[in-house]
Each structure stands twice: as C-alpha cells, then as structure tokens.
Design a protein around this motif. Structure first.
Motif, mmCIF file in Angstrom:
data_model
loop_
_atom_site.group_PDB
_atom_site.id
_atom_site.type_symbol
_atom_site.label_atom_id
_atom_site.label_comp_id
_atom_site.label_asym_id
_atom_site.label_seq_id
_atom_site.Cartn_x
_atom_site.Cartn_y
_atom_site.Cartn_z
ATOM 1 N N UNK A 1 7.003 -56.707 26.510
ATOM 2 C CA UNK A 1 6.030 -56.228 28.287
ATOM 3 C C UNK A 1 5.162 -55.028 27.294
ATOM 4 N N UNK A 2 5.706 -54.550 25.799
ATOM 5 C CA UNK A 2 4.893 -54.128 25.229
ATOM 6 C C UNK A 2 4.648 -54.800 24.259
ATOM 7 N N UNK A 3 3.403 -54.833 23.128
ATOM 8 C CA UNK A 3 2.644 -54.863 21.888
ATOM 9 C C UNK A 3 2.241 -53.543 21.442
ATOM 10 N N UNK A 4 2.574 -53.580 20.133
ATOM 11 C CA UNK A 4 2.811 -51.942 19.257
ATOM 12 C C UNK A 4 1.702 -53.260 17.455
ATOM 13 N N UNK A 5 0.453 -52.950 17.749
ATOM 14 C CA UNK A 5 0.205 -53.038 16.605
ATOM 15 C C UNK A 5 0.712 -52.157 15.679
ATOM 16 N N UNK B 1 2.789 -32.836 27.968
ATOM 17 C CA UNK B 1 4.153 -34.059 28.410
ATOM 18 C C UNK B 1 3.473 -35.475 29.019
ATOM 19 N N UNK B 2 3.855 -36.187 29.119
ATOM 20 C CA UNK B 2 3.467 -37.530 29.430
ATOM 21 C C UNK B 2 2.714 -37.575 30.967
ATOM 22 N N UNK B 3 2.910 -37.367 31.405
ATOM 23 C CA UNK B 3 2.079 -37.604 32.831
ATOM 24 C C UNK B 3 0.751 -36.694 32.649
ATOM 25 N N UNK B 4 0.600 -36.250 31.464
ATOM 26 C CA UNK B 4 -0.620 -35.240 31.095
ATOM 27 C C UNK B 4 -2.124 -36.300 30.262
ATOM 28 N N UNK B 5 -0.312 -36.855 29.183
ATOM 29 C CA UNK B 5 -1.511 -37.717 28.827
ATOM 30 C C UNK B 5 -1.708 -39.225 29.171
ATOM 31 N N UNK C 1 7.922 -38.337 21.254
ATOM 32 C CA UNK C 1 8.332 -39.377 22.360
ATOM 33 C C UNK C 1 7.853 -39.140 23.728
ATOM 34 N N UNK C 2 7.133 -38.386 23.872
ATOM 35 C CA UNK C 2 6.165 -37.789 24.800
ATOM 36 C C UNK C 2 4.849 -39.412 25.266
ATOM 37 N N UNK C 3 4.567 -39.872 23.713
ATOM 38 C CA UNK C 3 3.608 -40.692 23.695
ATOM 39 C C UNK C 3 3.875 -41.950 23.380
ATOM 40 N N UNK C 4 5.131 -42.003 23.225
ATOM 41 C CA UNK C 4 6.317 -43.611 23.587
ATOM 42 C C UNK C 4 6.168 -43.301 25.153
ATOM 43 N N UNK C 5 6.613 -42.458 26.163
ATOM 44 C CA UNK C 5 6.726 -42.787 26.855
ATOM 45 C C UNK C 5 5.705 -42.843 27.843
ATOM 46 N N UNK C 6 4.630 -42.601 27.525
ATOM 47 C CA UNK C 6 3.703 -42.436 28.049
ATOM 48 C C UNK C 6 2.781 -44.307 28.258
ATOM 49 N N UNK D 1 5.183 -43.956 16.582
ATOM 50 C CA UNK D 1 5.274 -44.218 18.135
ATOM 51 C C UNK D 1 6.401 -44.793 18.171
ATOM 52 N N UNK D 2 6.826 -45.828 17.158
ATOM 53 C CA UNK D 2 8.199 -46.646 17.438
ATOM 54 C C UNK D 2 9.374 -45.925 17.465
ATOM 55 N N UNK D 3 9.377 -45.066 16.869
ATOM 56 C CA UNK D 3 10.536 -43.548 17.934
ATOM 57 C C UNK D 3 10.573 -43.429 19.034
ATOM 58 N N UNK D 4 9.247 -43.338 19.089
ATOM 59 C CA UNK D 4 8.709 -43.191 21.035
ATOM 60 C C UNK D 4 9.091 -43.783 21.944
ATOM 61 N N UNK D 5 8.805 -45.111 21.626
ATOM 62 C CA UNK D 5 8.508 -46.176 22.275
ATOM 63 C C UNK D 5 10.643 -46.903 23.235
ATOM 64 N N UNK D 6 10.755 -46.691 21.568
ATOM 65 C CA UNK D 6 12.457 -47.421 21.358
ATOM 66 C C UNK D 6 12.937 -45.986 22.208
#
Ligand SMILES: Nc1ncnc2c1ncn2[C@@H]1O[C@H](COP(=O)(O)OP(=O)(O)O)[C@@H](O)[C@H]1O
Ligand SMILES: O=C(O)[C@@H](O)C(=O)COP(=O)(O)O
Length: 427
Positions: free
Chosen positions: A79-83, A179-183, A209-214, A227-232
């Motif tokens: 669903x998400x692809x990280x370059x 936080x993620x809503x602000x991002x 973590x916030x950026x991963x959630x967004x 960002x991999x850490x945040x996404x995971x």
C-alpha cells in the motif's frame, strides 16, 4: 505473498540498512536483488526491499528501473512504497532522487511526497531542510569528497529542486513536533500551492514516528532508514502486522568456509576501519592505477596473495584511498571511468575468492557491494542480527554458490573495529 510495505532501494548497502531497520521495528523483511524471479522461493514477509543499483546512473534509467520495481511491489500488495535513498542524500544535480520521486508519485496518482534522509541513530538530522552529518552540515562533512557524488549543498530543498520539475516545499520541525495531523495539514496546504514533494525536518526518533504515521496515509515516500523506522512502527501500531516467528536465528546459522573483506569505499570511516584491521589481519592495498591500466595482472597478483593466506584466517583486499589520491586518479582517467573500472576489478576478485571457498564475505561501499553481489548472482537475502547501526548480517537465499553470510557496509557506517565485529558473528 501479500506484503504491507514495499521499498525500492537505490543501492544494495542502503537496502540492507533499511531491511535491518524494518526488521528491528517489527516487520518480517526480505531483501531482493532486483525484481525477484517468480521461481525464487521467498519467505512469508511483511515487507520487501528491492535493491537496485541506480544511485549513480542516468536519471531516466533510474526512473524506468524504479517504475518496474514499484509495479511488482504494488502487484504484491504494497500500500505504501518507500524510495530508499542515502542518509547523506548522495546524488548530483543530474541525480535521480527528484525524477524517481516524481515518477513514483505520478504512478500512484500524485500528491505531495514526504522526503527525509534523517537517520538520527547514525547522526543524520534535518533542520529547516538542512542536512547535518553528526555536527557538520552536509557540505562540510566528508561527503564533500565522495568519489561519485560529492555533496556541496546542505540545503536539501535547493538540492531536490535542482533535480525536479515540480516545486519542492518544507515541513519544518515545529510542524513535525505538533504531530501527524499537523503534518497532514501542512501537506494539504503545500499541495494546494502546487508543491509535489517536501523535505521534512527530523531530529529525534519521535519525529520519525510522527512522519511515518503521516506518510503511511500517502502512497509514496522518499527517505533513508529513519523513515523506515517510523513507517514500521506505525504499521505495527495499526495492528495490521500478523505475528511471526523471528527469522534472525535462522539467518545466522554457520556456513563455514573462508572469510574475506573487500573494500571499495573511500569514506573517512572505511579508511579508519582498514587502518585498525591492518593491526590484526593481512590487508592487501591494491594499486588503483593498475586496476585501470593493467587490471588482469593486478587481479591475479591479488588472488595469489589471497591464496597464500586464506587458510590461516580472514583477509582484506582494498582499493580504498584518501580523497587526495582519489582526485589525482580521477583527474587523470575521469570519475566515472575510475569508479566503474575499480568496481569491476574488486567484484572480479570477490567472485574468484568465492569460487576458491570464501563463504563469509564483508564488502565496504555501496557501489562496490552492488558490483560484488551482481557478479555473484545472489538473488535475495534474509536479514540477520545487526553488526552496527545500519549494517545487518545477511544470509543468501537461492545463491548459486550455496549458502553464504555477507555484510554490505555502507562506506560511512560502523565503528573503527567494524571488520572484526562483523567476522565475530559470521561463522
Ligand atoms: N582508489 C580509488 N580511486 C578512485 N576511486 C575509487 C578508489 N577506490 C574505490 N573507488 C571507487 O569509489 C567508489 C566508492 O563508492 P562506494 O563503493 O559506494 O563507497 P561508499 O559507500 O563509501 O559511497 C566506487 O565506485 C569505487 O570503485
Ligand atoms: O542511508 C545510508 O546512509 C545508507 O543506507 C546508504 O545508503 C549509504 O550508501 P553507501 O555509503 O554508498 O553504501
């Protein structure tokens, strides 16, 4: 196999770095070398990192290769692809971080792509769009002397803009901290202003973590392992990751055979690691000029040297040289030609060492690792325990030479005793 997260890595060391981060943060992950052949039996995983060797190739080639990998990942459920790019943003003004990001975003229907090379565990932080390597701005760090991608501008909004057709924005630290809503709100605003990608500030893991959630709510991101850490972690928190038995113990089963280290990285960290290893292991310093002018002779001399020592223990063969020596060679023969010729020679040496019984292999350098792994024809890796931040032990899957353990060390990573540390967990 249905995966939750897909990644396309622009080099093989970067791929193992990301696969390590995803594994450590709760995702069963496999690293493939290119798009896997349908006949390759891959374990059931949450994430696949497709390693490509596109960091330093012309941007249009990189766009085509990344597009094919993206389709494979989407077809397998991502669903998400990280370059995955380098945490030091290695690329020239003709580089592909902008073009690949734009192409992946277009394929996924557009929107603003979050971009951040931040990786605090290895000292990479981003503030107001400026990348710091430890305490130094990128353009004052050792990356200013990189043999292929010297970095002369720490302002990544500017760097990315020079590579992109669309406008580049900034998600600043104050917004991230909110936080993620602000991002998300900031990304919506940037999108309305016509921005296509935004550099995101991040200093601490909580920012990632916030950026991963967004980012997880968008189809594409461009980033280093942070960002991999945040996404995971966001995926694990969402409850979508099914429980699995850990594969790390399986990945580290002994393979025996001889052990060797091949170094093509000229980073300050690798030069120091070689100097330290030289006190306890035999090290052969290749003559880089001979690798350009009389490669077959220099290669066979290196193999004879190795043949006389391999039975007694691990050996090191290095092309690595100081920035001054690298620039002397490049001004004589050209940057591209020198780099590729040395990669061809180091990978030929690695392949011959494997043919002569090496089963545990450490490679220092991203381009060098790509050349070696391609030469060996290894199709994929299981991810084992971490040796140093960003460097796991890898166990081959479907290797024509039989099971091997490898460590692909990014030039900049690892402490000064990295080589001994790697060999101490590879049996
Ligand atoms: N002595 C040398 N002179 C010039 N280039 C070199 C020398 N030794 C290695 N190289 C080239 O420098 C590049 C190093 O890149 P890479 O392997 O990605 O290392 P890093 O991970 O430090 O970026 C490779 O293309 C390699 O072939
Ligand atoms: O993100 C990083 O710093 C590493 O994963 C990486 O990609 C380093 O590149 P190389 O030094 O060329 O291996």
């Amino acid at each position: 196999m249905t995966i939750l997260l897909g990644s396309i890595a622009d080099d093989y060391t970067g791929a193992s770095d990301l696969a390590n981060t995803l594994t450590k943060n709760g995702l069963a992950t496999v690293q493939t070398v290119g798009i896997p052949d349908p006949s390759l039996a891959l374990p059931d995983v949450d994430a696949v990192v497709v390693s490509l060797k596109i960091r330093s190739v012309p941007a249009d080639e990189a766009v085509v290769a990344a597009g094919q990998a993206e389709r494979w990942l989407r077809d397998h459920g991502a669903g998400h692809v990280l370059y995955k790019i380098c945490s030091t943003f290695d690329s020239t003004d003709a580089g592909n971080i902008g073009p690949v990001t734009e192409a992946l975003s277009t394929a996924a229907g557009g929107g603003v792509v979050l971009v951040t090379p931040a990786f605090p565990e290895t000292g990479r932080t981003v503030y107001l769009g400026h990348l710091f390597v430890g305490t130094e701005p990128l353009n004052e760090s050792p990356l200013k002397d990189h043999p292929l991608n010297p970095m002369h501008d720490a302002n990544l909004v500017r760097v990315m803009a020079r590579q992109s057709r669309g406008r580049i924005g900034l998600v600043d630290l104050a917004t991230v901290s909110a936080g993620a809503p602000a991002v998300r709100a900031r990304l919506d605003k940037l999108r309305a202003e016509g921005v296509t990608a935004a550099i995101a500030d991040a200093i601490f893991e909580r920012d990632l973590e916030i950026l991963g959630e967004a980012a997880l709510e968008t189809p594409v991101s461009t980033a280093a392992s942070g960002l991999g850490l945040g996404l995971a972690r966001a995926l694990v928190r969402s409850g979508r990751v099914p429980p699995k038995a850990t594969a790390a113990a399986d990945a580290i089963r002994p393979v025996g055979g001889h052990a060797a280290i091949i170094a093509g990285s000229c980073s300050r960290a690798t030069l120091r690691q070689l100097a330290v290893a030289e006190q306890s292991m035999p090290v052969l310093r290749l003559d880089p000029e001979k690798l350009l002018t009389a490669a077959p002779d220099e290669i066979s001399a290196a193999l004879s040297w190795a043949g006389e020592r391999m039975d007694a223990g691990p050996i090191i063969i290095a092309a690595s040289a100081t920035p001054e020596a690298v620039s002397r060679l490049q001004s004589r023969y050209g940057r591209e030609i020198s780099g590729r010729a040395i990669e061809a020679a180091t990978s030929a040496i690695a392949a011959e060492l494997v043919a002569r019984g090496v089963r545990r292999l450490v490679v220092a350098g991203g381009e060098t690792s790509g050349a070696v792994v391609d030469q060996l024809g290894i199709p994929a890796f299981l991810i084992g325990p971490e040796i140093a931040p960003g460097v796991p032990v890898l166990r081959t899957i479907g290797n024509p030479q039989g099971d091997m353990l490898l460590a692909l060390k990014s030039g900049n990573f690892g402490g000064e005793d990295f080589f001994a540390a790697a060999l101490s967990v590879m049996h």
